[in-house]
Design a protein around this motif. Sequence first.
Motif, PDB file in Angstrom:
ATOM      1  N   ILE A 173      47.211  31.930  42.303  1.00  0.00           N
ATOM      2  CA  ILE A 173      46.103  31.094  42.770  1.00  0.00           C
ATOM      3  C   ILE A 173      44.800  31.680  42.230  1.00  0.00           C
ATOM      4  CG2 ILE A 173      44.912  30.117  44.765  1.00  0.00           C
ATOM      5  CD1 ILE A 173      47.458  30.465  46.368  1.00  0.00           C
ATOM      6  N   GLU A 174      44.304  31.114  41.153  1.00  0.00           N
ATOM      7  CA  GLU A 174      43.113  31.645  40.509  1.00  0.00           C
ATOM      8  C   GLU A 174      41.821  31.069  41.084  1.00  0.00           C
ATOM      9  OE1 GLU A 174      43.247  31.425  36.288  1.00  0.00           O
ATOM     10  OE2 GLU A 174      44.890  32.888  36.143  1.00  0.00           O
ATOM     11  N   PHE A 175      41.892  29.973  41.813  1.00  0.00           N
ATOM     12  CA  PHE A 175      40.682  29.379  42.362  1.00  0.00           C
ATOM     13  C   PHE A 175      39.958  30.385  43.248  1.00  0.00           C
ATOM     14  CE2 PHE A 175      38.410  27.060  45.727  1.00  0.00           C
ATOM     15  CZ  PHE A 175      37.517  26.337  44.938  1.00  0.00           C
ATOM     16  N   PHE A 176      38.720  30.635  42.923  1.00  0.00           N
ATOM     17  CA  PHE A 176      37.868  31.605  43.624  1.00  0.00           C
ATOM     18  C   PHE A 176      38.561  32.968  43.717  1.00  0.00           C
ATOM     19  CE2 PHE A 176      34.453  32.505  46.803  1.00  0.00           C
ATOM     20  CZ  PHE A 176      33.409  32.018  46.027  1.00  0.00           C
ATOM     21  N   SER A 177      39.322  33.290  42.680  1.00  0.00           N
ATOM     22  CA  SER A 177      40.009  34.594  42.581  1.00  0.00           C
ATOM     23  C   SER A 177      40.839  34.906  43.820  1.00  0.00           C
ATOM     24  CB  SER A 177      38.983  35.709  42.343  1.00  0.00           C
ATOM     25  OG  SER A 177      38.182  35.451  41.211  1.00  0.00           O
ATOM     26  N   PHE A 178      41.483  33.878  44.391  1.00  0.00           N
ATOM     27  CA  PHE A 178      42.165  34.079  45.661  1.00  0.00           C
ATOM     28  C   PHE A 178      43.294  35.101  45.561  1.00  0.00           C
ATOM     29  CE2 PHE A 178      45.320  33.128  48.940  1.00  0.00           C
ATOM     30  CZ  PHE A 178      44.521  33.196  50.065  1.00  0.00           C
ATOM     31  N   PHE A 179      43.948  35.184  44.394  1.00  0.00           N
ATOM     32  CA  PHE A 179      45.065  36.121  44.288  1.00  0.00           C
ATOM     33  C   PHE A 179      44.613  37.571  44.419  1.00  0.00           C
ATOM     34  CE2 PHE A 179      43.597  35.793  39.936  1.00  0.00           C
ATOM     35  CZ  PHE A 179      43.765  37.057  39.405  1.00  0.00           C
ATOM     36  N   HIS A 180      43.297  37.833  44.279  1.00  0.00           N
ATOM     37  CA  HIS A 180      42.780  39.181  44.495  1.00  0.00           C
ATOM     38  C   HIS A 180      42.471  39.456  45.969  1.00  0.00           C
ATOM     39  CE1 HIS A 180      42.507  40.627  40.428  1.00  0.00           C
ATOM     40  NE2 HIS A 180      41.772  39.611  40.025  1.00  0.00           N
ATOM     41  N   THR A 181      42.331  38.401  46.766  1.00  0.00           N
ATOM     42  CA  THR A 181      41.922  38.581  48.163  1.00  0.00           C
ATOM     43  C   THR A 181      42.917  39.417  48.967  1.00  0.00           C
ATOM     44  OG1 THR A 181      40.692  36.493  48.093  1.00  0.00           O
ATOM     45  CG2 THR A 181      41.241  37.367  50.274  1.00  0.00           C
ATOM     46  N   PRO A 182      44.241  39.167  48.872  1.00  0.00           N
ATOM     47  CA  PRO A 182      45.181  40.040  49.594  1.00  0.00           C
ATOM     48  C   PRO A 182      45.136  41.487  49.118  1.00  0.00           C
ATOM     49  CG  PRO A 182      46.254  38.001  48.917  1.00  0.00           C
ATOM     50  CD  PRO A 182      44.939  38.052  48.204  1.00  0.00           C
ATOM     51  N   TYR A 183      44.654  41.707  47.888  1.00  0.00           N
ATOM     52  CA  TYR A 183      44.537  43.075  47.381  1.00  0.00           C
ATOM     53  C   TYR A 183      43.413  43.836  48.080  1.00  0.00           C
ATOM     54  CZ  TYR A 183      43.079  46.799  44.168  1.00  0.00           C
ATOM     55  OH  TYR A 183      42.689  48.000  43.642  1.00  0.00           O
ATOM     56  N   LEU A 184      42.297  43.179  48.353  1.00  0.00           N
ATOM     57  CA  LEU A 184      41.141  43.859  48.953  1.00  0.00           C
ATOM     58  C   LEU A 184      41.183  43.877  50.478  1.00  0.00           C
ATOM     59  CD1 LEU A 184      38.175  42.464  46.793  1.00  0.00           C
ATOM     60  CD2 LEU A 184      39.390  44.633  46.508  1.00  0.00           C
ATOM     61  N   ALA A 185      41.845  42.893  51.087  1.00  0.00           N
ATOM     62  CA  ALA A 185      41.745  42.703  52.535  1.00  0.00           C
ATOM     63  C   ALA A 185      42.141  43.919  53.380  1.00  0.00           C
ATOM     64  CB  ALA A 185      42.566  41.476  52.940  1.00  0.00           C
ATOM     65  N   PRO A 186      43.259  44.620  53.093  1.00  0.00           N
ATOM     66  CA  PRO A 186      43.602  45.764  53.957  1.00  0.00           C
ATOM     67  C   PRO A 186      42.547  46.860  53.939  1.00  0.00           C
ATOM     68  CG  PRO A 186      45.466  45.132  52.577  1.00  0.00           C
ATOM     69  CD  PRO A 186      44.280  44.400  52.054  1.00  0.00           C
ATOM     70  N   PHE A 187      41.923  47.076  52.796  1.00  0.00           N
ATOM     71  CA  PHE A 187      40.922  48.135  52.699  1.00  0.00           C
ATOM     72  C   PHE A 187      39.657  47.759  53.474  1.00  0.00           C
ATOM     73  CE2 PHE A 187      43.308  47.901  48.601  1.00  0.00           C
ATOM     74  CZ  PHE A 187      44.202  48.916  48.911  1.00  0.00           C
TER      75      PHE A 187
END
Length: 354
Positions: A173-187
């Motif tokens: 899911i590239e829209f608004f870089s959503f695929f990166h969101t689960p990467y940053l969320a725990p931190f």
Amino acid sequence: MTDNRNMGIDTLRGLACVLLVAFHVIGEAPTHGLRLDWDHPFALFSAVFFHLRMPLFAMLSGFVYGYRPIRRGEGGKFLTAKGRRLLLPYLFAATTFAVVNTVLGGAYAVAPAEFWQVYVEPYAHFWFLHSILTIFLIIAALDWIWPRAPLQVAIGFLVVSSALFLTPFGEGIEFFSFFHTPYLAPFFALGLMINRMELAKVGQLPRQLVSITLVGGLAILLAIHAWFVLSDPGHELLRRDFVALGLGLCFSGALIMHRFTITPLAWLGQYSFSIYLYHMFGALGLQMVYNFIGLPNASIGLALGMIAGLGAPVVFQMLTMRVGGFAPALALGLKSPRRPGSQPTGLPRPASAI
């Protein structure tokens, strides 16, 4: 340095900026940056700290959000502030970066027909702002729903986001870089949890248990990660696996729980958002010169790249603040400085969320 800034947090901001700029100057692979082999000491250094840079930025964002969470009746004010602080300078910096690269034929050139993708899909390093804005909206919604349980919200967000981190959730899911969101969320969640533990003044034992867990986990996971890096330089470093999650949480969390002050880093940390937005202008500009003159000594290249990547944004912010008017808000998300003799409009506020 103003009295209302947190020197320990600014020190960690400065550290994150140094690691970020070093990563882009050194390069992610032998075809990027200084064009170094995988086993070069600079490349190994960058790989060892691979799981600290963006997790630390995200965790600092979560920690500082804890000082200024959304409150009932102030939703519009919260969203307006986030738009001014993050969205407006993102639009300006990303547009400028894309135009410059396109005109000069840089690595991040964009075809005119595809220019819209700069704003809605991952582009260069600006994906972080897409994802962090999404996280702000998620945590704001949770705090809005459960305003009386801030620590429980942070813990629950940490548990759920950590579980999603270890799954393919969001991939593709590239829209608004959503695929990166689960990467940053725990931190982000752990930074928020640490802040709310401090504000709630929870007992000494829970804080000691969290601290021991983070420091112990850091010692074990860093040793494992470093062994893999040193024994097999160039092996693929995954952003979303158990080592990435554990090391990012333990490394960044231990630093935030045991904050320290290094004055030069704290001074640099005041300019962290400007460095994040504009460091690539200086680093890539110098890279063009570096390539033109024939790839000189790597140590010289790294030194010059760090000076350009860190120094250019600092100078840019100083000049922009001096210009005043609408320029600070447009380029940096900052309010124009008050004129001499004007009265302050409110009490000092903690440092910004990035």
